[in-house]
Design a protein around this motif. Structure first.
Motif, PDB file in Angstrom:
ATOM      1  N   THR A   3      -5.861   8.241   3.213  1.00 23.91           N
ATOM      2  CA  THR A   3      -5.973   8.009   4.650  1.00 23.91           C
ATOM      3  C   THR A   3      -6.355   9.291   5.369  1.00 23.91           C
ATOM      4  O   THR A   3      -6.390  10.365   4.776  1.00 23.91           O
ATOM      5  CB  THR A   3      -4.636   7.523   5.253  1.00 23.91           C
ATOM      6  OG1 THR A   3      -3.687   8.580   5.181  1.00 23.91           O
ATOM      7  CG2 THR A   3      -4.121   6.299   4.560  1.00 23.91           C
TER       8      THR A   3
ATOM      9  N   LYS B 158       0.830  -1.201   0.000  1.00 22.65           N
ATOM     10  CA  LYS B 158       0.000   0.000   0.000  1.00 22.65           C
ATOM     11  C   LYS B 158       0.868   1.255   0.000  1.00 22.65           C
ATOM     12  O   LYS B 158       1.917   1.295   0.619  1.00 22.65           O
ATOM     13  CB  LYS B 158      -0.912   0.008   1.217  1.00 22.65           C
ATOM     14  CG  LYS B 158      -2.004  -1.036   1.135  1.00 22.65           C
ATOM     15  CD  LYS B 158      -2.949  -0.892   2.298  1.00 22.65           C
ATOM     16  CE  LYS B 158      -4.090  -1.861   2.201  1.00 22.65           C
ATOM     17  NZ  LYS B 158      -3.777  -3.202   2.563  1.00 22.65           N
TER      18      LYS B 158
ATOM     19  N   LYS C 173      -3.926   4.283  -1.372  1.00 14.02           N
ATOM     20  CA  LYS C 173      -5.047   4.414  -0.452  1.00 14.02           C
ATOM     21  C   LYS C 173      -5.038   5.786   0.215  1.00 14.02           C
ATOM     22  O   LYS C 173      -4.017   6.227   0.729  1.00 14.02           O
ATOM     23  CB  LYS C 173      -4.949   3.312   0.598  1.00 14.02           C
ATOM     24  CG  LYS C 173      -6.158   3.178   1.453  1.00 14.02           C
ATOM     25  CD  LYS C 173      -6.059   1.940   2.305  1.00 14.02           C
ATOM     26  CE  LYS C 173      -7.303   1.842   3.163  1.00 14.02           C
ATOM     27  NZ  LYS C 173      -7.249   0.707   4.058  1.00 14.02           N
TER      28      LYS C 173
ATOM     29  N   TYR D 121      -1.933  12.492  -4.306  1.00 12.02           N
ATOM     30  CA  TYR D 121      -2.743  11.272  -4.389  1.00 12.02           C
ATOM     31  C   TYR D 121      -3.040  10.931  -5.852  1.00 12.02           C
ATOM     32  O   TYR D 121      -2.882   9.789  -6.282  1.00 12.02           O
ATOM     33  CB  TYR D 121      -4.045  11.452  -3.600  1.00 12.02           C
ATOM     34  CG  TYR D 121      -4.982  10.278  -3.698  1.00 12.02           C
ATOM     35  CD1 TYR D 121      -4.752   9.131  -2.954  1.00 12.02           C
ATOM     36  CD2 TYR D 121      -6.093  10.319  -4.523  1.00 12.02           C
ATOM     37  CE1 TYR D 121      -5.607   8.048  -3.027  1.00 12.02           C
ATOM     38  CE2 TYR D 121      -6.953   9.242  -4.609  1.00 12.02           C
ATOM     39  CZ  TYR D 121      -6.710   8.111  -3.860  1.00 12.02           C
ATOM     40  OH  TYR D 121      -7.567   7.035  -3.949  1.00 12.02           O
TER      41      TYR D 121
ATOM     42  N   LEU E 278       0.123   4.961   1.144  1.00 10.72           N
ATOM     43  CA  LEU E 278      -0.863   5.739   1.885  1.00 10.72           C
ATOM     44  C   LEU E 278      -0.611   7.222   1.677  1.00 10.72           C
ATOM     45  O   LEU E 278       0.514   7.693   1.822  1.00 10.72           O
ATOM     46  CB  LEU E 278      -0.777   5.409   3.376  1.00 10.72           C
ATOM     47  CG  LEU E 278      -0.832   3.921   3.743  1.00 10.72           C
ATOM     48  CD1 LEU E 278      -0.605   3.728   5.230  1.00 10.72           C
ATOM     49  CD2 LEU E 278      -2.150   3.324   3.319  1.00 10.72           C
TER      50      LEU E 278
ATOM     51  N   GLN F 149      -1.463  -0.829  -4.112  1.00 12.18           N
ATOM     52  CA  GLN F 149      -2.740  -0.142  -3.942  1.00 12.18           C
ATOM     53  C   GLN F 149      -2.472   1.236  -3.343  1.00 12.18           C
ATOM     54  O   GLN F 149      -1.787   1.341  -2.326  1.00 12.18           O
ATOM     55  CB  GLN F 149      -3.649  -0.940  -3.014  1.00 12.18           C
ATOM     56  CG  GLN F 149      -4.957  -0.254  -2.726  1.00 12.18           C
ATOM     57  CD  GLN F 149      -5.767  -0.995  -1.669  1.00 12.18           C
ATOM     58  OE1 GLN F 149      -5.309  -1.950  -1.060  1.00 12.18           O
ATOM     59  NE2 GLN F 149      -6.970  -0.527  -1.446  1.00 12.18           N
TER      60      GLN F 149
END
Length: 191
Positions: A149, A110, A147, A128, A112, A145
């Protein structure tokens, strides 16, 4: 007279699959089943939920479901949780159990990215978006992935990005730096 504690037993139901529901269509938590007793709303075990998000079970299919039933006499409540689904059609929907080591290998790494207000004011949305585009562009979505947050506690130094693969934290990034960082981390050429 004192009522007894909860009773746990197994159940088996047969009927037509109507639909799966939950907070979002991508995360079904319940299955609606039309049975001879009437319509039933049953909770899905976590192992079965991905099967219904991948549309492997067409609406109207005759199925047999089984699982655990918990009855609490004090409250007069009965809860049923499905642990297996068997389609009467040739396509079986019961998940094959995976060894724990195989489950760990299939997990994605991940990235984040904080999306709270302070980081977003400093360019968090663009960071992002850059991370998402880079992962898609270099076809890394099978292993990585991205993600969004909540706050990661570095508000004044944002936007904050954490790469869980090597457990590194990056602060004050620009979108161009994110592209280079991901390319370097996953050994891809920037084009």
């Amino acid at each position: 007279m004192k009522k007894s504690k909860k009773q746990v037993s197994t159940f088996v139901l047969e009927g037509r699959f109507l639909d799966a529901s939950g907070k979002s269509p991508l995360k079904p938590k319940y299955l609606r089943l039309a049975t001879a007793e009437g319509e039933q709303l049953l909770k899905l075990s976590k192992e079965l939920r991905p099967l219904l998000t991948e549309n492997q079970l067409p609406v109207g299919t005759w199925i047999t479901v089984s699982g655990k039933e918990t009855y609490k006499p004090k409250e007069g409540k009965r809860k049923r949780k499905i642990s297996s689904i068997e389609a009467h059609d040739p396509v079986a929907v019961t998940p094959s159990p995976q060894p724990k080591s195989a489950k760990k290998e299939s997990k994605k790494e991940k990235i984040l990215v904080c999306q709270k207000s302070s980081c977003c004011k400093r360019g968090g949305k663009a960071v992002y978006q850059a991370a998402m585009e880079t992962v898609e562009k270099h076809q890394l979505s099978e292993q990585v992935q991205v993600k969004a947050t909540g706050c990661m506690g570095k508000c004044k130094k944002g936007p904050c990005l954490v790469m869980q693969g090597d457990k590194s934290r990056h602060l004050g990034l620009k979108p161009e730096q994110v592209r280079e960082l991901i390319a370097q981390q996953y050994s891809v050429l920037i084009g």
